[in-house]
Design a protein around this motif. Structure first.
Motif, PDB file in Angstrom:
ATOM      1  N   SER A 331       0.807  -1.233   0.000  1.00 27.42           N
ATOM      2  CA  SER A 331       0.000   0.000   0.000  1.00 27.42           C
ATOM      3  C   SER A 331       0.834   1.275   0.000  1.00 27.42           C
ATOM      4  N   GLY A 332       1.387   1.650   1.151  1.00 26.61           N
ATOM      5  CA  GLY A 332       2.041   2.952   1.262  1.00 26.61           C
ATOM      6  C   GLY A 332       3.501   2.925   0.857  1.00 26.61           C
ATOM      7  N   ALA A 333       4.063   4.146   0.687  1.00 26.97           N
ATOM      8  CA  ALA A 333       5.489   4.302   0.410  1.00 26.97           C
ATOM      9  C   ALA A 333       6.238   4.403   1.732  1.00 26.97           C
ATOM     10  N   VAL A 334       7.390   3.756   1.811  1.00 26.99           N
ATOM     11  CA  VAL A 334       8.202   3.787   3.034  1.00 26.99           C
ATOM     12  C   VAL A 334       9.651   4.079   2.674  1.00 26.99           C
ATOM     13  N   VAL A 335      10.344   4.661   3.633  1.00 24.91           N
ATOM     14  CA  VAL A 335      11.793   4.840   3.540  1.00 24.91           C
ATOM     15  C   VAL A 335      12.403   3.995   4.638  1.00 24.91           C
ATOM     16  N   PHE A 336      13.415   3.199   4.289  1.00 20.35           N
ATOM     17  CA  PHE A 336      14.042   2.336   5.312  1.00 20.35           C
ATOM     18  C   PHE A 336      15.556   2.382   5.163  1.00 20.35           C
ATOM     19  N   ARG A 337      16.218   2.026   6.271  1.00 17.86           N
ATOM     20  CA  ARG A 337      17.675   2.003   6.298  1.00 17.86           C
ATOM     21  C   ARG A 337      18.161   0.560   6.090  1.00 17.86           C
ATOM     22  N   ALA A 338      19.033   0.364   5.111  1.00 16.98           N
ATOM     23  CA  ALA A 338      19.540  -0.972   4.808  1.00 16.98           C
ATOM     24  C   ALA A 338      20.412  -1.486   5.949  1.00 16.98           C
ATOM     25  N   THR A 339      20.161  -2.705   6.379  1.00 17.11           N
ATOM     26  CA  THR A 339      20.984  -3.328   7.427  1.00 17.11           C
ATOM     27  C   THR A 339      21.771  -4.527   6.902  1.00 17.11           C
ATOM     28  N   ARG A 340      21.171  -5.286   5.977  1.00 22.31           N
ATOM     29  CA  ARG A 340      21.876  -6.432   5.384  1.00 22.31           C
ATOM     30  C   ARG A 340      21.722  -6.355   3.864  1.00 22.31           C
ATOM     31  N   VAL A 341      22.835  -6.524   3.160  1.00 22.95           N
ATOM     32  CA  VAL A 341      22.812  -6.451   1.700  1.00 22.95           C
ATOM     33  C   VAL A 341      23.583  -7.649   1.132  1.00 22.95           C
ATOM     34  N   GLY A 342      23.422  -7.857  -0.179  1.00 22.26           N
ATOM     35  CA  GLY A 342      24.175  -8.909  -0.852  1.00 22.26           C
ATOM     36  C   GLY A 342      23.936 -10.280  -0.282  1.00 22.26           C
ATOM     37  N   ARG A 343      25.015 -10.956   0.051  1.00 20.49           N
ATOM     38  CA  ARG A 343      24.945 -12.323   0.539  1.00 20.49           C
ATOM     39  C   ARG A 343      24.510 -12.422   2.001  1.00 20.49           C
ATOM     40  N   ASP A 344      24.316 -11.289   2.652  1.00 15.45           N
ATOM     41  CA  ASP A 344      23.908 -11.314   4.060  1.00 15.45           C
ATOM     42  C   ASP A 344      22.396 -11.272   4.245  1.00 15.45           C
ATOM     43  N   THR A 345      21.627 -11.052   3.180  1.00 18.34           N
ATOM     44  CA  THR A 345      20.182 -10.920   3.319  1.00 18.34           C
ATOM     45  C   THR A 345      19.530 -12.263   3.618  1.00 18.34           C
ATOM     46  N   VAL A 346      18.294 -12.196   4.096  1.00 17.45           N
ATOM     47  CA  VAL A 346      17.545 -13.423   4.383  1.00 17.45           C
ATOM     48  C   VAL A 346      17.357 -14.238   3.109  1.00 17.45           C
ATOM     49  N   LEU A 347      17.042 -13.563   1.994  1.00 13.87           N
ATOM     50  CA  LEU A 347      16.850 -14.282   0.732  1.00 13.87           C
ATOM     51  C   LEU A 347      18.132 -14.996   0.310  1.00 13.87           C
ATOM     52  N   ALA A 348      19.276 -14.335   0.487  1.00 13.67           N
ATOM     53  CA  ALA A 348      20.547 -14.968   0.139  1.00 13.67           C
ATOM     54  C   ALA A 348      20.779 -16.210   0.978  1.00 13.67           C
ATOM     55  N   HIS A 349      20.403 -16.137   2.263  1.00 11.57           N
ATOM     56  CA  HIS A 349      20.555 -17.311   3.126  1.00 11.57           C
ATOM     57  C   HIS A 349      19.611 -18.428   2.701  1.00 11.57           C
ATOM     58  N   ILE A 350      18.407 -18.071   2.245  1.00 10.92           N
ATOM     59  CA  ILE A 350      17.478 -19.092   1.741  1.00 10.92           C
ATOM     60  C   ILE A 350      18.063 -19.761   0.499  1.00 10.92           C
ATOM     61  N   ILE A 351      18.611 -18.957  -0.402  1.00  6.79           N
ATOM     62  CA  ILE A 351      19.224 -19.508  -1.612  1.00  6.79           C
ATOM     63  C   ILE A 351      20.383 -20.428  -1.238  1.00  6.79           C
ATOM     64  N   LYS A 352      21.186 -20.001  -0.249  1.00  8.53           N
ATOM     65  CA  LYS A 352      22.307 -20.843   0.195  1.00  8.53           C
ATOM     66  C   LYS A 352      21.800 -22.156   0.782  1.00  8.53           C
ATOM     67  N   MET A 353      20.681 -22.090   1.515  1.00  9.01           N
ATOM     68  CA  MET A 353      20.122 -23.314   2.088  1.00  9.01           C
ATOM     69  C   MET A 353      19.653 -24.265   0.990  1.00  9.01           C
ATOM     70  N   VAL A 354      19.016 -23.708  -0.045  1.00  9.60           N
ATOM     71  CA  VAL A 354      18.574 -24.551  -1.160  1.00  9.60           C
ATOM     72  C   VAL A 354      19.778 -25.161  -1.869  1.00  9.60           C
ATOM     73  N   GLU A 355      20.828 -24.366  -2.072  1.00 10.30           N
ATOM     74  CA  GLU A 355      22.041 -24.894  -2.705  1.00 10.30           C
ATOM     75  C   GLU A 355      22.653 -26.005  -1.866  1.00 10.30           C
ATOM     76  N   ASP A 356      22.710 -25.795  -0.542  1.00 11.17           N
ATOM     77  CA  ASP A 356      23.263 -26.819   0.346  1.00 11.17           C
ATOM     78  C   ASP A 356      22.433 -28.092   0.286  1.00 11.17           C
TER      79      ASP A 356
END
Length: 455
Positions: A331-356
């Motif tokens: 719905s709305g627009a938000v501004v957020f501060r990045a805390t994890r990027v690249g290989r540190d994100t949750v999605l990257a960890h999910i991809i790593k789990m699938v690869e493992d």
């Protein structure tokens, strides 16, 4: 009674991934595992034929990639570095690694397809030319058959000879040994990839000498050519199956937007995801996906987190709440501060789990690899015993019958399916499950799931 707390000691070992090229069967897997296991400082080595990867657990500071590469090279195979990237490389795009792997697999697939279909076309033409009653003067056209068969034998079939020779130099045998030695019966003669070609070439080049020695004038060019063509066709189908199993990881990676709206010095800029740094301020508009993990600093919205939680109802997010990359802003627009990027994100960890999970071994696969390690030498020994037995007590003509039966033992033996069936099934199963939102930790969990009787 006072409570006592403690911290579990950190493991002193680290795990690295090493790409292995040149493996063709489960006996290759066992040989590479043994070679890596003998390196001082290596605690465990697990090799997966389908992913062409070795997961090596080592004591840090005691083993280098050069040590592992030397062990693999000594066993007759080659190493491609897939070790964990440095901290600076952690920020690079996840697609870079997968694109490079995809390019390599595409090139491998194209080369195998070309060789397989060229060999098959030549083999079919040779078979028709030699079997149909066309009234040709065979000794006159035999040099043309020799040229065509030579192209298949030493261009298309070169990978079999290289691998078989590498194994022989290290005192072992593999699937390519059987391919090179593998043969088929035709009329009352015996022909094979090397034997058939060599015998036919001798008759073609020195027909008078062959006649003096009493060799029957039977050419087996089509037999050697079709054997190489059919085995290459099987290798191409295997490579295509391995490549298609990466579609699940690619689908996960495509959940991330290609660019992010970054606020720098009060100006909004569209930058590639690989250029986002921790601490950057990012704006996300309605209908867009969250590019990286971070905390909301301005605005409020509802976020669809079903890709992570499976919950279809959107979740309210306001200042201070945490956002997960690849989730959908509703719905709305938000501004957020990045805390994890690249290989540190949750999605990257999910991809790593699938690869493992795709690269893991089920217990049944370990058993199959152990059996396959002894498969080729046992088959060759049985073939030799069969030859000796028929030569001593078999019916006449003993030599022809002994060769035919001994070669039949080699022809029917093929450990490729034994080594590939389980890892390919795990790759396909875990990849498809990931597409449906089900994450499977590894092969052991997948095998244990067969005991589930209630959900």
């Amino acid at each position: 009674m006072a409570a006592t707390s403690y911290e579990a000691p950190e493991s002193k070992s680290v795990e690295i991934s090493v790409g292995i090229s040149g493996m063709t069967c489960a006996s290759c897997v066992r040989r590479v595992e043994k070679a890596l296991g003998r390196v001082p400082g290596v605690e465990e080595a697990i090799v997966n034929l389908a992913t062409e990867e070795a997961r090596v657990r080592i004591a840090p500071g005691e083993v280098s990639l050069a040590d592992l590469a030397a062990a693999v090279e000594q066993a007759g195979y080659h190493v491609v570095d897939r070790s964990t990237p440095s901290a600076s490389e952690q920020r690079s795009s996840l697609e870079d690694t997968h694109d490079a792997e995809e390019t390599r697999r595409t090139q491998e697939l194209a080369a195998l397809r070309t060789k397989a279909f060229v060999s098959l076309a030549i083999g079919v033409v040779l078979m028709l030319a030699m079997e149909l009653p066309l009234g040709w003067n065979v000794p006159l056209v035999a040099p043309l058959f020799l040229i065509a068969a030579t192209i298949v034998q030493f261009w298309a079939g070169s990978l079999f000879y290289r691998s078989a020779w590498a194994a022989l130099r290290h005192g072992s045998a593999n699937m390519n040994t059987l391919v090179v030695a593998g043969t088929t019966e035709r009329r009352r003669g015996v022909a094979g990839t090397t034997a058939a070609y060599g015998y036919s070439a001798f008759l073609t080049l020195w027909p008078a000498l062959a006649g003096q020695w009493g060799f029957p004038y039977h050419l087996y060019y089509e037999a050697s050519t079709l054997i190489v063509a059919l085995v290459l066709l099987g290798r191409w189908l295997e490579a295509r199956a391995r490549r298609q199993t990466g579609a699940a990881i690619r689908a996960l990676m495509e959940l991330r937007p290609p660019v992010a709206h970054v606020l720098r010095r009060g100006v909004e800029q569209d930058v590639p995801l690989s250029d986002v740094r921790p601490g950057d301020l990012l704006r996300v508009r309605p209908g867009e996906r969250i590019p990286v993990d971070g905390d909301v600093v301005e605005g409020q919205s509802t976020i669809d987190e079903s890709m992570l939680t499976g919950e279809s109802l959107p979740v309210e997010k306001t200042m201070g709440d945490h956002l997960i990359g690849a989730t959908l802003n509703r719905s709305g627009a938000v501004v957020f501060r990045a805390t994890r990027v690249g290989r540190d994100t949750v999605l990257a960890h999910i991809i790593k789990m699938v690869e493992d999970a795709q690269g893991s071994k089920a217990p049944i696969q370990r058993l199959a690899d152990t059996i396959a390690a002894y498969f080729v030498p046992v088959i060759l020994a049985l073939s030799a015993l069969t030859f000796g037995g028929w030569l001593m007590i078999g019916p006449e003509p003993r030599l022809t019958n002994a060769l035919t039966v001994a070669i039949a033992v080699v022809v029917i033996a093929c450990p490729c399916a034994l080594g590939l069936a389980t890892p390919v099934a795990i790759m396909v199963g875990t990849g498809k499950a990931a597409e449906l939102g089900v994450l499977i930790r590894g092969g052991e969990a997948l095998q244990a799931a067969r005991r589930i009787d209630t959900i």
